[in-house]
Design a protein around this motif. Structure first.
Motif, PDB file in Angstrom:
ATOM      1  N   UNK A 234      -3.750  12.251 -16.168  1.00  0.00           N
ATOM      2  CA  UNK A 234      -4.017  11.885 -14.777  1.00  0.00           C
ATOM      3  C   UNK A 234      -5.086  10.804 -14.693  1.00  0.00           C
ATOM      4  N   UNK A 235      -6.123  10.939 -15.525  1.00  0.00           N
ATOM      5  CA  UNK A 235      -7.188   9.930 -15.505  1.00  0.00           C
ATOM      6  C   UNK A 235      -6.659   8.578 -15.961  1.00  0.00           C
ATOM      7  N   UNK A 236      -5.803   8.587 -17.029  1.00  0.00           N
ATOM      8  CA  UNK A 236      -5.227   7.331 -17.494  1.00  0.00           C
ATOM      9  C   UNK A 236      -4.343   6.688 -16.425  1.00  0.00           C
ATOM     10  N   UNK A 237      -3.549   7.504 -15.737  1.00  0.00           N
ATOM     11  CA  UNK A 237      -2.705   6.967 -14.669  1.00  0.00           C
ATOM     12  C   UNK A 237      -3.540   6.363 -13.553  1.00  0.00           C
ATOM     13  N   UNK A 238      -4.589   7.069 -13.171  1.00  0.00           N
ATOM     14  CA  UNK A 238      -5.463   6.547 -12.114  1.00  0.00           C
ATOM     15  C   UNK A 238      -6.151   5.264 -12.544  1.00  0.00           C
ATOM     16  N   UNK A 239      -6.555   5.195 -13.826  1.00  0.00           N
ATOM     17  CA  UNK A 239      -7.183   3.962 -14.310  1.00  0.00           C
ATOM     18  C   UNK A 239      -6.196   2.805 -14.307  1.00  0.00           C
ATOM     19  N   UNK A 240      -4.964   3.074 -14.747  1.00  0.00           N
ATOM     20  CA  UNK A 240      -3.949   2.011 -14.727  1.00  0.00           C
ATOM     21  C   UNK A 240      -3.673   1.536 -13.301  1.00  0.00           C
TER      22      UNK A 240
ATOM     23  N   UNK B 180      -5.747   1.718 -10.788  1.00  0.00           N
ATOM     24  CA  UNK B 180      -6.929   0.985 -10.318  1.00  0.00           C
ATOM     25  C   UNK B 180      -6.970  -0.418 -10.907  1.00  0.00           C
ATOM     26  N   UNK B 181      -6.637  -0.549 -12.203  1.00  0.00           N
ATOM     27  CA  UNK B 181      -6.606  -1.871 -12.825  1.00  0.00           C
ATOM     28  C   UNK B 181      -5.523  -2.752 -12.209  1.00  0.00           C
ATOM     29  N   UNK B 182      -4.370  -2.156 -11.915  1.00  0.00           N
ATOM     30  CA  UNK B 182      -3.299  -2.928 -11.279  1.00  0.00           C
ATOM     31  C   UNK B 182      -3.730  -3.429  -9.908  1.00  0.00           C
ATOM     32  N   UNK B 183      -4.398  -2.557  -9.140  1.00  0.00           N
ATOM     33  CA  UNK B 183      -4.884  -2.990  -7.819  1.00  0.00           C
ATOM     34  C   UNK B 183      -5.938  -4.082  -7.955  1.00  0.00           C
ATOM     35  N   UNK B 184      -6.816  -3.933  -8.954  1.00  0.00           N
ATOM     36  CA  UNK B 184      -7.843  -4.953  -9.160  1.00  0.00           C
ATOM     37  C   UNK B 184      -7.219  -6.297  -9.546  1.00  0.00           C
ATOM     38  N   UNK B 185      -6.195  -6.267 -10.407  1.00  0.00           N
ATOM     39  CA  UNK B 185      -5.526  -7.515 -10.782  1.00  0.00           C
ATOM     40  C   UNK B 185      -4.826  -8.146  -9.583  1.00  0.00           C
ATOM     41  N   UNK B 186      -4.177  -7.299  -8.769  1.00  0.00           N
ATOM     42  CA  UNK B 186      -3.514  -7.841  -7.574  1.00  0.00           C
ATOM     43  C   UNK B 186      -4.530  -8.452  -6.615  1.00  0.00           C
ATOM     44  N   UNK B 187      -5.646  -7.746  -6.414  1.00  0.00           N
ATOM     45  CA  UNK B 187      -6.684  -8.273  -5.533  1.00  0.00           C
ATOM     46  C   UNK B 187      -7.289  -9.549  -6.108  1.00  0.00           C
ATOM     47  N   UNK B 188      -7.410  -9.585  -7.452  1.00  0.00           N
ATOM     48  CA  UNK B 188      -7.942 -10.791  -8.083  1.00  0.00           C
ATOM     49  C   UNK B 188      -7.019 -11.981  -7.859  1.00  0.00           C
ATOM     50  N   UNK B 189      -5.683 -11.743  -7.941  1.00  0.00           N
ATOM     51  CA  UNK B 189      -4.734 -12.817  -7.693  1.00  0.00           C
ATOM     52  C   UNK B 189      -4.821 -13.331  -6.269  1.00  0.00           C
ATOM     53  N   UNK B 190      -4.959 -12.390  -5.316  1.00  0.00           N
ATOM     54  CA  UNK B 190      -5.077 -12.799  -3.914  1.00  0.00           C
ATOM     55  C   UNK B 190      -6.346 -13.599  -3.689  1.00  0.00           C
ATOM     56  N   UNK B 191      -7.442 -13.139  -4.308  1.00  0.00           N
ATOM     57  CA  UNK B 191      -8.699 -13.861  -4.145  1.00  0.00           C
ATOM     58  C   UNK B 191      -8.629 -15.257  -4.745  1.00  0.00           C
ATOM     59  N   UNK B 192      -7.981 -15.377  -5.910  1.00  0.00           N
ATOM     60  CA  UNK B 192      -7.849 -16.695  -6.533  1.00  0.00           C
ATOM     61  C   UNK B 192      -7.053 -17.637  -5.629  1.00  0.00           C
TER      62      UNK B 192
END
Length: 275
Positions: free
Chosen positions: A229-235, A237-249
């Motif tokens: 469960x922790x690994x899934x949540x981390x993945x 969270x990382x996916x959301x961070x990458x998506x947000x990073x793309x939007x910010x760029x």
């Protein structure tokens, strides 16, 4: 002083439930040894206590060799626990008095009672098995000895030997009730009633424990599920961070384009004015 400290538990080293059970059995064993040494008993009661002492020693030896097999440094383990092995040899009478040194551990445990509660609660399965072991040996010891004492010399009694007392206790505590041996005195009936109640409670705990093994997930399974469960949540969270990073760029690129257009606009107007 160094030898004394070796037999006392360090305050930061909380014992496991099985270590606590072995210490409780050590206390019971010392009581049996003192009774054998100083009390004047009939031959059958003496044989019964010797059988109890032998059974406890077998438990001690099994626990010693299991821990020795599991120890990383076997020489160091033998160096610090050799007295446990010596005191667990049932055939040599003088060595039984070596168990008096084990009382130091029990005294130390009494002083650590508050710090023992939380570790024992966390290790429920080990605590259950250890409690069942101590309860089984204790009930067998006291019930069979008391029954043999109160029934001795009674004409109508049918419990005369150590084997009879042990068999009656086993049959009664298991709630089987063959009826081949039974108490005839009032005190024997009271002891029998207590043993029956203890037996029902005892096997009720065993039934609950066995049910928990099949129903409740194992600790390793729980840890594996939690880690997944922790690994899934981390993945996620990382996916959301990458998506947000793309939007910010993209937003930063748009802002840069707008700034360049705004800077180029005044320059064009100033050049037109010069012309």
């Amino acid at each position: 002083m160094a030898d004394k400290k070796r037999w006392l538990l360090h305050p930061e080293q909380a014992p496991t439930p099985f270590q606590l059970a072995m210490m409780m059995l050590s206390l019971l064993s010392v009581i049996v040894v003192l009774v054998l040494s100083f009390a004047q008993l009939d031959s059958e009661t003496n044989r019964l206590l010797l059988f109890v002492d032998f059974s406890i020693c077998m438990i001690f030896l099994t626990y010693f060799f299991v821990n020795l097999f599991r120890a990383d440094n076997k020489i160091d383990y033998i160096k610090h626990n050799w007295i446990d092995f010596v005191a667990s040899i049932p055939a040599i009478e003088p060595l039984r008095l070596a168990r008096l040194f084990q009382i130091l551990r029990v005294i130390r445990l009494i002083r650590m009672t508050q710090s023992l509660i939380i570790p024992i609660i966390k290790q429920r399965r080990q605590a259950t098995l250890a409690s069942l072991l101590v309860a089984m040996v204790t009930i067998l010891t006291f019930a069979s000895v008391l029954m043999l004492i109160v029934e001795a010399g009674v004409p109508e009694a049918n419990i005369h030997t150590a084997e009879d007392a042990i068999w009656w206790t086993l049959v009664t505590i298991s709630t089987v009730g063959y009826g081949d041996y039974y108490p005839v005195t009032a005190a024997g009936h009271v002891i029998g009633g207590v043993v029956i109640v203890c037996g029902v409670s005892f096997f009720g705990v065993i039934s609950g424990y066995m049910a928990s093994l099949f129903i409740a997930p194992d600790e390793s399974e729980k840890l594996e599920t939690q880690s997944q469960q922790i690994r899934c949540e981390l993945h996620e969270a990382l996916a959301r961070m990458e998506a947000n990073q793309g939007v910010l760029m993209k937003q930063i690129e748009q802002l840069n384009m707008q700034l360049k257009e705004q800077q180029e606009g005044p320059e064009d107007s100033s050049e037109n004015g010069k012309r």
